[in-house]
Design a protein around this motif. Structure first.
Motif, short mmCIF file in Angstrom:
data_model
loop_
_atom_site.label_atom_id
_atom_site.label_comp_id
_atom_site.label_asym_id
_atom_site.label_seq_id
_atom_site.Cartn_x
_atom_site.Cartn_y
_atom_site.Cartn_z
N ALA A 164 0.87 -1.18 0.00
CA ALA A 164 0.00 0.00 0.00
C ALA A 164 0.90 1.23 0.00
O ALA A 164 1.29 1.71 1.05
CB ALA A 164 -0.92 0.00 1.22
N PRO A 165 1.28 1.73 -1.17
CA PRO A 165 2.26 2.82 -1.23
C PRO A 165 1.77 4.08 -0.51
O PRO A 165 0.59 4.42 -0.56
CB PRO A 165 2.40 3.08 -2.73
CG PRO A 165 1.94 1.82 -3.38
CD PRO A 165 0.86 1.29 -2.50
N ALA A 166 2.70 4.77 0.13
CA ALA A 166 2.41 6.04 0.80
C ALA A 166 2.89 7.18 -0.09
O ALA A 166 4.01 7.15 -0.60
CB ALA A 166 3.11 6.10 2.15
N THR A 167 2.04 8.20 -0.29
CA THR A 167 2.41 9.34 -1.11
C THR A 167 3.43 10.20 -0.37
O THR A 167 3.20 10.61 0.76
CB THR A 167 1.18 10.20 -1.44
OG1 THR A 167 0.11 9.36 -1.86
CG2 THR A 167 1.50 11.20 -2.55
N VAL A 168 4.55 10.47 -1.02
CA VAL A 168 5.58 11.34 -0.46
C VAL A 168 5.41 12.77 -0.98
O VAL A 168 5.50 13.73 -0.23
CB VAL A 168 6.99 10.82 -0.82
CG1 VAL A 168 8.07 11.77 -0.32
CG2 VAL A 168 7.19 9.42 -0.27
N GLN A 169 5.15 12.89 -2.27
CA GLN A 169 4.98 14.20 -2.89
C GLN A 169 4.09 14.07 -4.11
O GLN A 169 4.15 13.06 -4.83
CB GLN A 169 6.33 14.79 -3.31
CG GLN A 169 6.24 16.15 -3.99
CD GLN A 169 7.59 16.68 -4.41
OE1 GLN A 169 8.62 16.10 -4.09
NE2 GLN A 169 7.60 17.79 -5.12
N LEU A 170 3.24 15.07 -4.34
CA LEU A 170 2.41 15.09 -5.54
C LEU A 170 2.31 16.52 -6.05
O LEU A 170 2.00 17.43 -5.28
CB LEU A 170 1.02 14.53 -5.28
CG LEU A 170 0.20 14.19 -6.54
CD1 LEU A 170 -0.73 13.01 -6.28
CD2 LEU A 170 -0.62 15.38 -7.02
N ASN A 171 2.62 16.70 -7.32
CA ASN A 171 2.53 18.00 -7.96
C ASN A 171 1.49 17.94 -9.05
O ASN A 171 1.49 17.02 -9.87
CB ASN A 171 3.88 18.40 -8.56
CG ASN A 171 3.81 19.74 -9.28
OD1 ASN A 171 3.51 19.78 -10.47
ND2 ASN A 171 4.07 20.81 -8.58
N MET A 172 0.56 18.88 -9.04
CA MET A 172 -0.57 18.88 -9.97
C MET A 172 -0.62 20.21 -10.69
O MET A 172 -0.57 21.28 -10.07
CB MET A 172 -1.86 18.66 -9.20
CG MET A 172 -3.05 18.32 -10.06
SD MET A 172 -3.27 16.54 -10.15
CE MET A 172 -4.87 16.45 -10.93
N SER A 173 -0.72 20.16 -12.02
CA SER A 173 -0.92 21.36 -12.83
C SER A 173 -2.27 21.26 -13.51
O SER A 173 -2.56 20.26 -14.19
CB SER A 173 0.19 21.49 -13.89
OG SER A 173 1.46 21.66 -13.28
N PHE A 174 -3.10 22.28 -13.33
CA PHE A 174 -4.46 22.27 -13.86
C PHE A 174 -4.47 23.03 -15.19
O PHE A 174 -4.11 24.20 -15.25
CB PHE A 174 -5.42 22.89 -12.85
CG PHE A 174 -5.48 22.13 -11.56
CD1 PHE A 174 -6.42 21.13 -11.38
CD2 PHE A 174 -4.59 22.40 -10.53
CE1 PHE A 174 -6.49 20.43 -10.19
CE2 PHE A 174 -4.64 21.70 -9.34
CZ PHE A 174 -5.59 20.70 -9.17
N VAL A 175 -4.90 22.33 -16.23
CA VAL A 175 -4.82 22.87 -17.59
C VAL A 175 -6.15 23.44 -18.06
O VAL A 175 -6.21 24.50 -18.69
CB VAL A 175 -4.33 21.77 -18.56
CG1 VAL A 175 -4.25 22.30 -19.98
CG2 VAL A 175 -2.98 21.22 -18.11
N ALA A 176 -7.25 22.74 -17.76
CA ALA A 176 -8.57 23.16 -18.22
C ALA A 176 -9.61 22.63 -17.24
O ALA A 176 -9.38 21.64 -16.54
CB ALA A 176 -8.85 22.62 -19.63
N PRO A 177 -10.79 23.28 -17.16
CA PRO A 177 -11.83 22.78 -16.25
C PRO A 177 -12.41 21.46 -16.72
O PRO A 177 -12.45 21.16 -17.92
CB PRO A 177 -12.89 23.90 -16.29
CG PRO A 177 -12.63 24.65 -17.55
CD PRO A 177 -11.18 24.53 -17.83
N SER A 178 -12.86 20.65 -15.77
CA SER A 178 -13.53 19.38 -16.06
C SER A 178 -15.02 19.56 -15.83
O SER A 178 -15.44 20.09 -14.80
CB SER A 178 -13.00 18.26 -15.15
OG SER A 178 -11.61 18.12 -15.30
N ARG A 179 -15.83 19.08 -16.75
CA ARG A 179 -17.27 19.28 -16.68
C ARG A 179 -17.96 18.21 -15.84
O ARG A 179 -17.54 17.05 -15.82
CB ARG A 179 -17.87 19.27 -18.09
CG ARG A 179 -17.28 20.29 -19.03
CD ARG A 179 -18.01 20.26 -20.36
NE ARG A 179 -18.20 18.92 -20.87
CZ ARG A 179 -17.27 18.22 -21.54
NH1 ARG A 179 -16.07 18.75 -21.73
NH2 ARG A 179 -17.54 17.02 -21.99
N ILE A 180 -19.02 18.62 -15.16
CA ILE A 180 -19.89 17.67 -14.48
C ILE A 180 -20.65 16.87 -15.54
O ILE A 180 -21.12 17.41 -16.53
CB ILE A 180 -20.88 18.40 -13.56
CG1 ILE A 180 -20.12 19.22 -12.50
CG2 ILE A 180 -21.86 17.43 -12.91
CD1 ILE A 180 -19.27 18.39 -11.56
N GLY A 181 -20.75 15.57 -15.32
CA GLY A 181 -21.48 14.71 -16.24
C GLY A 181 -20.60 13.94 -17.20
O GLY A 181 -21.10 13.13 -17.98
#
Length: 292
Positions: free
Chosen positions: A229-246
């Motif tokens: 069960a790997p443990a997260t050490v670091q996570l980097n997220m770049s948001f490019v565009a919105p995601s739609r509901i549905g």
């Protein structure tokens, strides 16, 4: 009804905290409280069984959700009329966050330009730091919010998704998901965005996208080993565009490198063929044992 919803709703820890109303994703995984003394940028949740991961501690996606919402709220506190969206978020995980203990995010503005807000946040439990976060938010002119889809129940998967199977989970992913895995033998994961996942702008909350990335890349790091069960050490997220509901949001994950003690993973999140975010991170493989 979600079986996990049988847990009683948490109440504010003291009079100094007030609940932040939200009828989207934050309301679904919260409640979220803000310290009454404005200008401090302090927000908190009380983790319960809904927020548990496969190691028995708070799911990394919930920690990132708190960091994202807290820093985003602190970024607009000087002018609540300003609309903003997360452009990038980097989270370092320092210690497990325990269930049943108040989890607080203290945030501050590092720098502000006309269009960008640079934030820093520290997540603590009992004055012990469990994670740090830094990020960039983009400010823009207000626009009408997208209408929310009806109902709060998980949406039904389209008939054409026979190649996807649900990942078993009775903690946070059961409450926020379900999460799905493609049957092609690779590391493709997805969820169907419904009304539970919307943010204040009517699109998918960034915390839910980070939850998908965290679990998908964690599964890739585990590489189907049932006792890991790997443990997260670091996570980097770049948001490019919105995601739609549905719509279906998919994460295509791949291993970049492995060492004896660490796994480096990357992923691309997309919706209907359009890239909505990219992510990279580091995982430390650990035996599947409960902590806390």
């Amino acid at each position: 009804m979600d079986p996990i919803d049988r847990f009683p709703r948490a109440t504010p820890p003291s009079r100094e905290w007030e609940e932040q109303p939200d009828d989207g994703f934050i309301g679904h995984v919260g409640p979220l409280w803000q310290h009454r003394e404005r200008g401090l940028g302090r927000y908190a949740i009380l983790p319960d069984e809904r927020h548990r991961n496969w190691r028995g501690v708070v799911q990394g996606g919930m920690l990132m959700t708190l960091a994202d919402r807290a820093m985003g709220s602190a970024a607009r506190e000087d002018d609540p009329s300003v609309k903003q969206a997360t452009a990038q978020l980097d989270v370092h995980f320092l210690a497990p966050a325990r269930l049943g203990v108040l989890l607080e995010a203290s945030c501050k503005v590092v720098h502000r330009t006309r269009s960008l807000i640079f934030m820093h946040g520290v997540l603590t439990q009992d004055d012990n730091v469990v994670a740090t976060a830094s990020g960039v938010w983009k400010a823009f002119r207000p626009r009408p919010e997208s209408p929310a889809t009806e109902g709060d129940a998980p949406a039904t998967l389209p008939g054409g998704m026979r190649d996807w199977t649900e990942l078993p989970d009775d903690g946070f992913l059961a409450h926020a998901g379900p999460m799905l895995r493609h049957g092609d033998g690779g590391h493709r994961y997805a969820f169907l965005a419904d009304a539970r996942h919307r943010n204040r702008r009517g699109v998918v909350q960034g915390g839910m996208l980070m939850t998908l990335a965290d679990r998908g890349m964690g599964e890739a790091a585990r590489d189907d080993a049932p006792d890991i069960a790997p443990a997260t050490v670091q996570l980097n997220m770049s948001f490019v565009a919105p995601s739609r509901i549905g719509g279906i949001v998919e994460a295509d994950c791949s291993i970049v490198s492995r060492t004896r003690s660490l796994v480096f993973v990357q992923s691309v999140l997309s919706q209907a063929g359009t890239v909505v975010a990219t992510a990279s991170g580091i995982w430390r493989p650990k035996p599947r044992v409960a902590e806390g």
